[in-house]
Design an enzyme around this catalytic site. Sequence first.
Site, PDB file in Angstrom:
ATOM      1  N   HIS A 127       0.748  -1.141  -0.044  1.00 58.72           N
ATOM      2  CA  HIS A 127       0.003   0.103   0.035  1.00 58.72           C
ATOM      3  C   HIS A 127       0.920   1.352  -0.019  1.00 58.72           C
ATOM      4  O   HIS A 127       1.762   1.307   0.822  1.00 58.72           O
ATOM      5  CB  HIS A 127      -0.848  -0.015   1.356  1.00 58.72           C
ATOM      6  CG  HIS A 127      -1.929  -1.122   1.293  1.00 58.72           C
ATOM      7  ND1 HIS A 127      -1.928  -2.132   0.351  1.00 58.72           N
ATOM      8  CD2 HIS A 127      -3.283  -1.176   1.831  1.00 58.72           C
ATOM      9  CE1 HIS A 127      -2.956  -2.839   0.311  1.00 58.72           C
ATOM     10  NE2 HIS A 127      -3.873  -2.268   1.520  1.00 58.72           N
ATOM     11  N   LYS A 187     -14.060   5.279   6.843  1.00 56.02           N
ATOM     12  CA  LYS A 187     -14.298   6.575   5.864  1.00 56.02           C
ATOM     13  C   LYS A 187     -15.890   6.174   5.795  1.00 56.02           C
ATOM     14  O   LYS A 187     -16.609   7.493   5.197  1.00 56.02           O
ATOM     15  CB  LYS A 187     -13.669   6.052   4.561  1.00 56.02           C
ATOM     16  CG  LYS A 187     -13.901   7.155   3.180  1.00 56.02           C
ATOM     17  CD  LYS A 187     -13.023   6.877   2.264  1.00 56.02           C
ATOM     18  CE  LYS A 187     -12.991   5.669   1.656  1.00 56.02           C
ATOM     19  NZ  LYS A 187     -14.119   5.523   0.734  1.00 56.02           N
TER      20      LYS A 187
END
Length: 893
Positions: free
Chosen positions: A161, A559
């Site tokens: 990532h 999120k």
Amino acid sequence: MRELTQTEAIDLVGRFEAEQEIPEQMRADVRMLGTLLGRVLRESGSPGLFDDVERLRIATIHAYTDETPEAFARAAAIADSFTVERADEVARAFTAYFHLVNLAEEHQRVRILRERDGRPDKERATDSVAAAFVRLSAEVGDETALAHLQAMRFHPVFTAHPTEARRRAVSSSIRRLAGLLDEHEASRRNGADERRAERRMLEEVDTLWRTAPLRPEKPSPTDEVRAVMAVFDETLYTAVPHVYRRVDDALQGPAAGGRAPVVRPFVRVGSWVGGDRDGNPFVTASVTRKAAKIASEHVLLGLERTTSRVGRNLTLDAATTPPSDALISLWQRLKAADEDAANDIAKRSPDEPHRRILLLIARRIEATRERNADLAYRDPEHLLADLRVVQDSLVQAGAARQAYGHLQQLVWQVETYGFHLTELEVRQHSAVHAKVLAELDAAAPGAARSELAEEVLDVIRTVVFLQERYGPRAAGRYIVSFTRSAEDLANVHRLARYAVGPDGTPPVLDVVPLFETFADLQAAPGILAEIVEHPEFAARLDATDRRLEVMLGYSDSSKDVGPVAANLALYEAQAEIAAWARASRIELTLFHGRGGALGRGGGPANSAILAQPPHSVDGRFKLTEQGEVIFARYGDPAIAMRHIDQVAAAILLASAPSNEERNLAAAERYADVAATMDAASRERFFSLVKAPGFAPWFARVTPMEEIGRLALGSRPARRGLSVESLEDLRAIPWVFAWTQARINLAGWFGLGTALETVGDEALLQRAYGDWPLFRTMIDNVAMSLAKADDRIARHYLELGDREDLAALVRDEMALTRSWVIRVTGGTELLGNKPVLQRAVKMRSPYVDALSLLQLRALRSLREAPEGAPVDPEQQRLLLLSVSGVAAGLQNTG
């Protein structure tokens, strides 16, 4: 506002540094490294650069300590006064300074660890595996505690990532400087040696300054594999067995090394690098095969060299250490397979049977690496069997210390890493599987398949290939992201049947659901209850003694509903899944998809482990490690050993009856508080992210779009959609962008409203003392807010021309800050964590300097006429500042 005089500036900086109470040795390191950088700026920078850097440095320190609008305006005016070329150099200078300060801080941590290791046992760390074992034994007895220790697993999984903002070339320069800093400390007793060390450090700082801080292009997945291999080569290969040794020394005392160890290898290293293809079109089946091949080459080369070194030192004469019958038999077998080498080794070691065997074993490991079928080991178990023959022979001959010394560490390395090094995991989106299956089911026999279908099937064939070549542990976990039904998991087994056909070798697959969104977390127990009845799942459960792995995503849930509601939902999901697993007689491993930043589940791992629901750990903890976290935790051997020791200690203690009872009682006692916080925080979060026009506003007030242009990793920043919708924006740029804007919204937004809604300060203070989950949440938010800055955040928010949204963010930040201070019982953030507070305060004014440079670049880019070409100089300045702020805050995504 006038600039400070030189005398006033010197006094200001001196007072600022004194207030941080930096340990004297670290202060000396920072001062020396800063002096070297200053010299480099004078010698290698453009004329006047050093003076301009100093002007901005002093102005930002003044603004940080003075806190008046005038002082801040003066610092901003200096940043705005530079030409773009000068601003570029100044940004690079501050970024280099952060790399050096981070290095000095890391060096101080290592220094403290070394000093602690030299103290008597009673003065050593209380959060070590040895200390945890003593505490657990007091509760459950020595025998049960030992069983827990020997069954324990810590499974970090390295991912690609893209959250490491600095280039690998920069990281390499810093690592060389770390070695030189060690040399400098050792040379202080000799003036000539000290001067030589400083000269070499000056050369390396000059190299760091001259190295381009931004990658010219995105790394390929293979580049990412090799970056992770550097951590293995330089740290993990030797650090992990050293951890085992330390624990065994502590538990066995003087007898350690003279008898069989009680510690069994408890670290398993996983990797998504080269295997994670969710949203990354550049990770193909070919890349996955290359990733496994590179990893295998690295570990086999390490084992070959270690075996050879241990063998060369095992100069035990047959008269003093006679070989066992099994060792003589093994020699005959090895000699028959490699006669010329055996004869040559026998001539050089005529009466050293144990030495001869190990040198021949080293040759067989070399043959395994080179794929020489005549000599290669079929699998690591056969190598272990040979090593244990040597070990047993030494024990029978009375040479137990040789059996359980360096040879034991080699055995531990083989047990930990096998021939594969990292357990390579595959990840793919559930929607991709559904799309490919729809095509395959509808296709006529013999019909050509799409490129996507062939690639998905080839991935499964690759898993079969890797298992056959490197052993069953080399690959086999197949993670299904966005798992929303049992069918999403069953689809992988259906694809496997298409991949290998009726006559092919079926892959050994552990299909792992990944529950990411708030809704998915709530649905998880029902999905799991359904999937374990599926024939392939049931068969795999039977084959593995009913072991099952379930992954939880921290990023998308945060999120989705905000950090507070996500944390509470994750806890509840873990509790329900763990209860279901116990009732179903399933040995559960929860896999935590955590990032480095607090908005993605970051923060200290050991405290998070101890706050988990009862039976959700049970001696097994698996998590993702990514980006800057990999190098921060595993880049230095001493720090890596300390981190592994701390995490393992928490894993051991998490299952202690006292810890489980405390977490259960707290969850029940504060259930109403949790429900109130959940509802209030979610409503507040939705009032922001669901406001009309929020997505384009977010993209305008942060450098979100520009972050996507940074060559951080091979994976795209989004799943293909524009900023008109946040649904498919990856969590990394979501967190990264808020961090860069000095707002850190992803880590705290909604908590202030949640605490205000509860309203009972005394109750919340009791919860902070009694409820581990709440305490961990509050401590993480305190760190997140300490790295935020309302003065600077205000200027980012003004870029959006939406006062309603800007006011909402700033009001919630102020409310959260106020409540966190009240709950922790202090007068300022991190008042109860002085070391962490010092680290944040020491960096903050220097981060401010880079933020001001970033703001000027961002304003220029935002104010450009619509459709105008992007100014490359302003964009470069912005990206340079992004890299620098990331280094200063030590957080990205």
